[in-house]
Design an enzyme around this catalytic site. Structure first.
Site, PDB file in Angstrom:
ATOM      1  N   SER A 128      -1.591   6.673  -3.116  1.00 32.06           N
ATOM      2  CA  SER A 128      -2.054   8.042  -2.897  1.00 32.06           C
ATOM      3  C   SER A 128      -1.340   9.028  -3.804  1.00 32.06           C
ATOM      4  O   SER A 128      -1.795  10.159  -3.943  1.00 32.06           O
ATOM      5  CB  SER A 128      -1.873   8.442  -1.430  1.00 32.06           C
ATOM      6  OG  SER A 128      -0.580   8.147  -1.000  1.00 32.06           O
ATOM      7  N   HIS A 149      -8.758   4.805  -3.093  1.00 33.39           N
ATOM      8  CA  HIS A 149      -7.857   5.490  -2.160  1.00 33.39           C
ATOM      9  C   HIS A 149      -8.534   5.697  -0.815  1.00 33.39           C
ATOM     10  O   HIS A 149      -9.385   6.571  -0.659  1.00 33.39           O
ATOM     11  CB  HIS A 149      -7.412   6.831  -2.773  1.00 33.39           C
ATOM     12  CG  HIS A 149      -6.442   7.594  -1.913  1.00 33.39           C
ATOM     13  ND1 HIS A 149      -6.479   8.956  -1.775  1.00 33.39           N
ATOM     14  CD2 HIS A 149      -5.399   7.159  -1.147  1.00 33.39           C
ATOM     15  CE1 HIS A 149      -5.507   9.333  -0.949  1.00 33.39           C
ATOM     16  NE2 HIS A 149      -4.845   8.263  -0.564  1.00 33.39           N
ATOM     17  N   GLU A 161     -11.806   7.442  -2.135  1.00 34.30           N
ATOM     18  CA  GLU A 161     -11.836   8.025  -3.472  1.00 34.30           C
ATOM     19  C   GLU A 161     -11.817   6.887  -4.498  1.00 34.30           C
ATOM     20  O   GLU A 161     -10.923   6.037  -4.453  1.00 34.30           O
ATOM     21  CB  GLU A 161     -10.605   8.908  -3.691  1.00 34.30           C
ATOM     22  CG  GLU A 161     -10.583  10.133  -2.813  1.00 34.30           C
ATOM     23  CD  GLU A 161      -9.346  10.994  -3.027  1.00 34.30           C
ATOM     24  OE1 GLU A 161      -9.472  12.216  -2.929  1.00 34.30           O
ATOM     25  OE2 GLU A 161      -8.257  10.443  -3.276  1.00 34.30           O
ATOM     26  N   ASN A 199      -6.207  15.256  -1.695  1.00 35.99           N
ATOM     27  CA  ASN A 199      -4.872  15.856  -1.596  1.00 35.99           C
ATOM     28  C   ASN A 199      -4.711  17.058  -2.523  1.00 35.99           C
ATOM     29  O   ASN A 199      -3.895  17.939  -2.272  1.00 35.99           O
ATOM     30  CB  ASN A 199      -3.785  14.810  -1.858  1.00 35.99           C
ATOM     31  CG  ASN A 199      -3.588  13.913  -0.646  1.00 35.99           C
ATOM     32  OD1 ASN A 199      -3.921  14.295   0.476  1.00 35.99           O
ATOM     33  ND2 ASN A 199      -3.082  12.718  -0.864  1.00 35.99           N
TER      34      ASN A 199
HETATM   35  P1  NAI Z   1       3.163  -0.194   4.889  1.00 32.20           P
HETATM   36  O1  NAI Z   1       4.623   0.019   4.696  1.00 32.20           O
HETATM   37  O2  NAI Z   1       2.577  -0.088   6.246  1.00 32.20           O
HETATM   38  O3  NAI Z   1       2.780  -1.642   4.321  1.00 32.20           O
HETATM   39  C1  NAI Z   1       3.181  -2.131   3.084  1.00 32.20           C
HETATM   40  C2  NAI Z   1       3.088  -3.646   3.119  1.00 32.20           C
HETATM   41  O4  NAI Z   1       3.317  -4.143   1.797  1.00 32.20           O
HETATM   42  C3  NAI Z   1       4.127  -4.309   4.027  1.00 32.20           C
HETATM   43  O5  NAI Z   1       3.502  -5.204   4.906  1.00 32.20           O
HETATM   44  C4  NAI Z   1       5.038  -5.048   3.060  1.00 32.20           C
HETATM   45  O6  NAI Z   1       5.548  -6.264   3.587  1.00 32.20           O
HETATM   46  C5  NAI Z   1       4.102  -5.306   1.896  1.00 32.20           C
HETATM   47  N1  NAI Z   1       4.771  -5.531   0.632  1.00 32.20           N
HETATM   48  C6  NAI Z   1       5.831  -4.892   0.118  1.00 32.20           C
HETATM   49  N2  NAI Z   1       6.127  -5.372  -1.089  1.00 32.20           N
HETATM   50  C7  NAI Z   1       5.251  -6.362  -1.357  1.00 32.20           C
HETATM   51  C8  NAI Z   1       5.032  -7.234  -2.458  1.00 32.20           C
HETATM   52  N3  NAI Z   1       5.804  -7.177  -3.531  1.00 32.20           N
HETATM   53  N4  NAI Z   1       4.030  -8.096  -2.381  1.00 32.20           N
HETATM   54  C9  NAI Z   1       3.250  -8.170  -1.295  1.00 32.20           C
HETATM   55  N5  NAI Z   1       3.392  -7.371  -0.232  1.00 32.20           N
HETATM   56  C10 NAI Z   1       4.387  -6.484  -0.258  1.00 32.20           C
HETATM   57  O7  NAI Z   1       2.443   0.797   3.867  1.00 32.20           O
HETATM   58  P2  NAI Z   1       1.057   1.558   4.002  1.00 32.20           P
HETATM   59  O8  NAI Z   1       1.265   2.816   4.742  1.00 32.20           O
HETATM   60  O9  NAI Z   1       0.010   0.609   4.445  1.00 32.20           O
HETATM   61  O10 NAI Z   1       0.784   1.974   2.480  1.00 32.20           O
HETATM   62  C11 NAI Z   1       0.397   1.048   1.503  1.00 32.20           C
HETATM   63  C12 NAI Z   1      -0.136   1.775   0.293  1.00 32.20           C
HETATM   64  O11 NAI Z   1      -1.218   2.623   0.677  1.00 32.20           O
HETATM   65  C13 NAI Z   1       0.879   2.680  -0.390  1.00 32.20           C
HETATM   66  O12 NAI Z   1       0.618   2.671  -1.768  1.00 32.20           O
HETATM   67  C14 NAI Z   1       0.556   4.047   0.210  1.00 32.20           C
HETATM   68  O13 NAI Z   1       0.930   5.104  -0.619  1.00 32.20           O
HETATM   69  C15 NAI Z   1      -0.959   3.957   0.310  1.00 32.20           C
HETATM   70  N6  NAI Z   1      -1.570   4.845   1.293  1.00 32.20           N
HETATM   71  C16 NAI Z   1      -1.023   5.017   2.544  1.00 32.20           C
HETATM   72  C17 NAI Z   1      -1.633   5.842   3.479  1.00 32.20           C
HETATM   73  C18 NAI Z   1      -1.057   6.021   4.842  1.00 32.20           C
HETATM   74  O14 NAI Z   1      -1.507   6.951   5.564  1.00 32.20           O
HETATM   75  N7  NAI Z   1      -0.126   5.200   5.287  1.00 32.20           N
HETATM   76  C19 NAI Z   1      -2.880   6.579   3.152  1.00 32.20           C
HETATM   77  C20 NAI Z   1      -3.415   6.264   1.847  1.00 32.20           C
HETATM   78  C21 NAI Z   1      -2.757   5.468   0.958  1.00 32.20           C
END
Ligand code: NAI
Length: 513
Positions: A128, A149, A161, A199
């Site tokens: 994001s 996104h 997006e 955003n």
């Molecule tokens: P999260 O922290 O809930 O999940 C991330 C996951 O990635 C974890 O399960 C972790 O074990 C895994 N991970 C970490 N390093 C890894 C690797 N090298 N290989 C494989 N898996 C790996 O994060 P979330 O909130 O789901 O966010 C994920 C992405 O989505 C980020 O880029 C974030 O900016 C984006 N995003 C998040 C939103 C939100 O509201 N949480 C909204 C829109 C986008």
């Protein structure tokens, strides 16, 4: 929905909140899903959670039990540091990465993935805040890399997006648009710019609310009341800050502001950092701009409306904005007001001004009326639910109380604020429109997609360009010109998109030849 010949295998890397949501909707849309993560325990938990959510839909009768089980069965998981590792993604037509928001981690995922998938597999990032183009720079084939996104929670927020990096091919973006529709989501296209579309378009509501608060014009609860009750937003800016958490909002505000090289339109407020440092993050810490007692928001009481229906003072209304004056006069007539209809106000008359983009001081002086007896009313929005009344430093408190008493009551609430060019609603709405216009001017997205993204992604009652067309581009321009003239701050400079369409009498949706 796809037919058999178009069957897709959808890869998701990162089984966190976002990865799970994306995997869920893909499985429900009939696609084979490969969900990968480094953390085996997270992966197990993710699979169980997705199954629980899908079965709950069946329990509610939204899908059949058989469809629910089939969708769950379409999801396979892979722990990436164990065999087959990334090779499990070889059959995928598209893979979305949703791992932690760190470019180095995302790059290593991208390189590992590109070693296994076919050359026509699309690789997308759910980032994001990071640059899609920078993400793609680690790819052998950057033209097949794009941003995808999604919003949290993915199954409910049906917007995505599609973000084209500098080297993303049109075919890649087109395919992601089609896949979004297969997923039951509404795609909007944006170029790879800070904040993408949603955003970026959200840089007016909160930051302008903060600016009004910082300047001592009104408190947070009054700003929220005006934006919800008068302007029709589901939540005011400060309720929204408390819901999202000031730590997250602060990071987004700072990041977009700096990525746009300190663009004054997006300038956040200095009062945020100390509140964040103090842990006043919002609902999650029990206190943000509001205090939450057992999770219930405590709203400070409003000042009572003085019981002053008959002040013995005739009301004189400025005719500078004839239609706004007529609206106010019609409203006051229902309250049995005595009017002073002379060209200039009589010696005892209460003076009502109806400015656009001017404060009470500027409007009273421009009109040549006595500032002590002058108050301003925001007549841009319907008056019946909540009125905004504004005074200058010179306004006599007795005249202000009379104005408040005459205007309020009978179901109409009154918010009294200190002097502000554009009151509260005019300036927040004008900023929303202006930033929406500039997104169109920069060709980040089309006018239709800007409106759709804001309505679906931010939940505003209408998109910025629709809002601007409804109020009138010339009026929005007048408000911004007033703000710009008063503050001499480039934050309020109107977008070229707005200036030209307002001057030519065109809709803000007009794109030209
Ligand atoms: P999260 O922290 O809930 O999940 C991330 C996951 O990635 C974890 O399960 C972790 O074990 C895994 N991970 C970490 N390093 C890894 C690797 N090298 N290989 C494989 N898996 C790996 O994060 P979330 O909130 O789901 O966010 C994920 C992405 O989505 C980020 O880029 C974030 O900016 C984006 N995003 C998040 C939103 C939100 O509201 N949480 C909204 C829109 C986008």
């Amino acid at each position: 929905m796809m037919d058999q010949s178009d069957s897709k295998t959808f890869g998701v890397i990162g089984a966190g909140i976002m990865g799970c949501g994306i995997a869920q909707i893909a499985a429900q849309a009939g696609m084979q899903v490969v969900l990968g993560d480094l953390d085996g325990a997270a992966l197990e938990k993710a699979h169980a959670n997705i199954a629980k959510l899908i079965r709950r839909l069946a329990e509610k009768g939204r899908i059949s039990a058989a469809d629910a089980e089939a969708a769950i069965a379409r999801i396979s998981t892979v722990q990436l540091d164990k065999a087959p590792g990334y090779a499990a993604f070889a059959p995928c037509n598209v893979v979305v990465e949703a791992v932690v928001e760190r470019m180095d981690v995302k790059h290593s995922v991208l390189v590992s993935l590109e070693g296994e998938v076919s050359d026509d597999c699309i690789i997308a990032t759910n980032t994001s805040s990071l640059s899609v183009t920078e993400f793609a720079s680690a790819a052998r084939l950057p033209e097949r890399v794009a941003g995808y996104h999604f919003f949290n929670p993915v199954p409910l927020m049906k917007l995505v997006e599609v973000v084209a990096g500098v080297l993303t091919s049109p075919k890649t973006a087109d395919r992601l648009v089609d896949i979004a529709r297969d997923l039951g989501h509404m795609p909007v296209r944006a170029t790879d710019t800070p904040g993408f579309l949603v955003n970026h378009a959200g840089r007016a509501f909160g930051p302008e609310g903060l600016r009004i608060l910082t300047e001592g014009i009104a408190d947070h609860a009054d700003i929220d009341r005006v934006m919800t009750e008068a302007a029709g937003f589901r939540m005011g800016p400060f309720e929204l800050f408390d819901l999202i958490g000031l730590d997250i909002s602060h990071a987004v505000m700072e990041s977009i502001y700096h990525q746009y090289h300190e663009e004054p339109r997006y300038r956040p407020a200095a009062l945020v950092a100390p509140r964040r440092a103090a842990g006043l993050l919002g609902r999650k810490t029990g206190r943000g701009f509001y205090v939450y007692a057992d999770g219930v928001k405590q709203v400070p009481a409003e000042n009572p409306i003085p019981d002053l229906k008959d002040t013995g003072r005739p009301v004189w209304i400025s005719s500078r904005h004839a239609d706004l004056a007529a609206t106010l006069k019609e409203y006051l007539a229902t309250r049995g007001c005595e009017f002073d209809d002379a060209a200039t106000p009589g010696p005892n008359s209460l003076i009502f001004l109806t400015p656009l983009g001017e404060d009470t001081t500027t409007a009273a002086l421009a009109e040549g009326v006595d500032p002590k007896r002058a108050v301003a009313v925001d007549c841009l929005l319907p008056l019946e639910r909540r009125l905004t009344l504004m005074h200058s430093p010179a306004t006599d408190p007795d005249f202000l109380a009379s104005a408040c008493g005459i205007l309020g009551g009978h179901g109409t609430a009154v918010t009294t604020i200190a002097d502000s060019p554009g009151f509260i609603a005019q300036r927040v709405l004008a900023m929303i429109v202006n930033i929406g216009c500039d997104i169109a001017q920069q060709k980040i997205a089309t006018p239709g997609d800007i409106d759709l993204a804001v309505e679906r992604g931010l939940g505003y009652p209408e998109g910025p360009l629709k809002l601007g067309d409804r109020i009138g581009p010339a009026r929005i321009l007048e408000i911004l010109d007033g703000l710009y003239a008063f503050y001499r701050d480039p934050r309020y400079r109107p977008s070229p998109w707005l200036i030209r369409r307002a001057r030519l009498g065109l809709s803000l949706h007009h794109t030209g030849p």
